[in-house]
Scaffold this motif. Structure first.
Motif, PDB file in Angstrom:
ATOM      1  N   ASP A  22       8.812 -10.086   1.164  1.00  0.00           N
ATOM      2  CA  ASP A  22      10.005 -10.449   1.938  1.00  0.00           C
ATOM      3  C   ASP A  22      10.947 -11.329   1.129  1.00  0.00           C
ATOM      4  O   ASP A  22      12.166 -11.196   1.218  1.00  0.00           O
ATOM      5  N   PHE A  23      10.382 -12.230   0.326  1.00  0.00           N
ATOM      6  CA  PHE A  23      11.204 -13.092  -0.521  1.00  0.00           C
ATOM      7  C   PHE A  23      11.959 -12.266  -1.562  1.00  0.00           C
ATOM      8  O   PHE A  23      13.152 -12.482  -1.797  1.00  0.00           O
ATOM      9  N   VAL A  24      11.274 -11.312  -2.173  1.00  0.00           N
ATOM     10  CA  VAL A  24      11.928 -10.454  -3.171  1.00  0.00           C
ATOM     11  C   VAL A  24      12.980  -9.574  -2.501  1.00  0.00           C
ATOM     12  O   VAL A  24      14.048  -9.336  -3.066  1.00  0.00           O
ATOM     13  N   THR A  25      12.711  -9.118  -1.278  1.00  0.00           N
ATOM     14  CA  THR A  25      13.699  -8.347  -0.530  1.00  0.00           C
ATOM     15  C   THR A  25      14.955  -9.184  -0.300  1.00  0.00           C
ATOM     16  O   THR A  25      16.076  -8.694  -0.448  1.00  0.00           O
ATOM     17  N   PHE A  26      14.772 -10.449   0.053  1.00  0.00           N
ATOM     18  CA  PHE A  26      15.923 -11.340   0.236  1.00  0.00           C
ATOM     19  C   PHE A  26      16.700 -11.484  -1.067  1.00  0.00           C
ATOM     20  O   PHE A  26      17.935 -11.447  -1.067  1.00  0.00           O
ATOM     21  N   LYS A  29       0.848  -1.191   0.000  1.00  0.00           N
ATOM     22  CA  LYS A  29       0.000   0.000   0.000  1.00  0.00           C
ATOM     23  C   LYS A  29       0.878   1.233   0.000  1.00  0.00           C
ATOM     24  O   LYS A  29       2.054   1.184   0.373  1.00  0.00           O
ATOM     25  N   PHE A  30       0.282   2.358  -0.425  1.00  0.00           N
ATOM     26  CA  PHE A  30       1.022   3.608  -0.434  1.00  0.00           C
ATOM     27  C   PHE A  30       1.360   4.028   0.984  1.00  0.00           C
ATOM     28  O   PHE A  30       0.539   3.925   1.884  1.00  0.00           O
ATOM     29  N   ALA A  31       2.551   4.525   1.183  1.00  0.00           N
ATOM     30  CA  ALA A  31       2.956   5.020   2.489  1.00  0.00           C
ATOM     31  C   ALA A  31       2.400   6.429   2.731  1.00  0.00           C
ATOM     32  O   ALA A  31       2.280   6.855   3.866  1.00  0.00           O
ATOM     33  N   MET A  63       6.230  -5.267 -10.034  1.00  0.00           N
ATOM     34  CA  MET A  63       5.205  -6.183 -10.550  1.00  0.00           C
ATOM     35  C   MET A  63       4.221  -6.560  -9.440  1.00  0.00           C
ATOM     36  O   MET A  63       3.028  -6.700  -9.693  1.00  0.00           O
ATOM     37  N   ILE A  64       4.712  -6.699  -8.222  1.00  0.00           N
ATOM     38  CA  ILE A  64       3.836  -6.988  -7.089  1.00  0.00           C
ATOM     39  C   ILE A  64       2.893  -5.808  -6.856  1.00  0.00           C
ATOM     40  O   ILE A  64       1.696  -5.999  -6.597  1.00  0.00           O
ATOM     41  N   ARG A 121       8.035   4.779  -0.769  1.00  0.00           N
ATOM     42  CA  ARG A 121       6.743   4.962  -1.445  1.00  0.00           C
ATOM     43  C   ARG A 121       5.709   3.918  -1.023  1.00  0.00           C
ATOM     44  O   ARG A 121       4.533   4.217  -0.929  1.00  0.00           O
ATOM     45  N   TYR A 122       6.145   2.684  -0.778  1.00  0.00           N
ATOM     46  CA  TYR A 122       5.213   1.593  -0.499  1.00  0.00           C
ATOM     47  C   TYR A 122       5.541   0.911   0.828  1.00  0.00           C
ATOM     48  O   TYR A 122       6.690   0.815   1.217  1.00  0.00           O
TER      49      TYR A 122
END
Length: 124
Positions: A80-84, A3-5, A119-120, A71-72
């Motif tokens: 979390d997986f993409v962050t890793f 979501k937008f921050a 993409m997410i 932003r998000y």
């Protein structure tokens, strides 16, 4: 789904620094130290160009992640997986701070992770 921050009205959810942001800052400091070795060892125009190329890739990847996290807000497992995956690519770049296949692999992993982040966000 992230979501937008903040919204256009100027209201926003106050955020504290997360572990991932602090870890990335430490990785970036290590990257700056590693890349500075290139310039220290080769203080010529060629060494300066090599330093600027590698440092600009590290810096731009760091900024892309910071822009996304500012932003998000995302607390999902997929995020979390993409962050890793992003951290893995960034760490790979820092550990191999010389132009070559390993550094390029880390840069590609980092950029693919950034594409996956957006993409997410924009999935329907």
């Amino acid at each position: 789904r992230p979501k937008f921050a903040a919204d256009w009205k100027g209201t926003y959810e106050e955020k504290a620094a997360e572990w991932s942001e602090l870890f990335l800052d430490l990785v970036m400091v290590s990257g700056c130290a590693n890349v500075s070795e290139i310039l220290k060892e080769d203080l010529t125009w060629n060494g300066l160009m090599k330093f600027l190329a590698i440092f600009s890739l590290l810096l731009s990847g760091w900024q892309l992640y910071l822009f996304y996290t500012c932003r998000y807000s995302d607390n999902s497992f997929v995020g979390d997986f993409v962050t890793f995956a992003y951290f893995y690519g960034m760490s790979f770049m820092v550990m191999n701070a010389e132009p070559g296949v390993k550094f390029t692999t880390g840069a590609i992993m980092q950029r693919i992770a950034m594409i996956l982040f957006y993409m997410i966000v924009f999935r329907t």
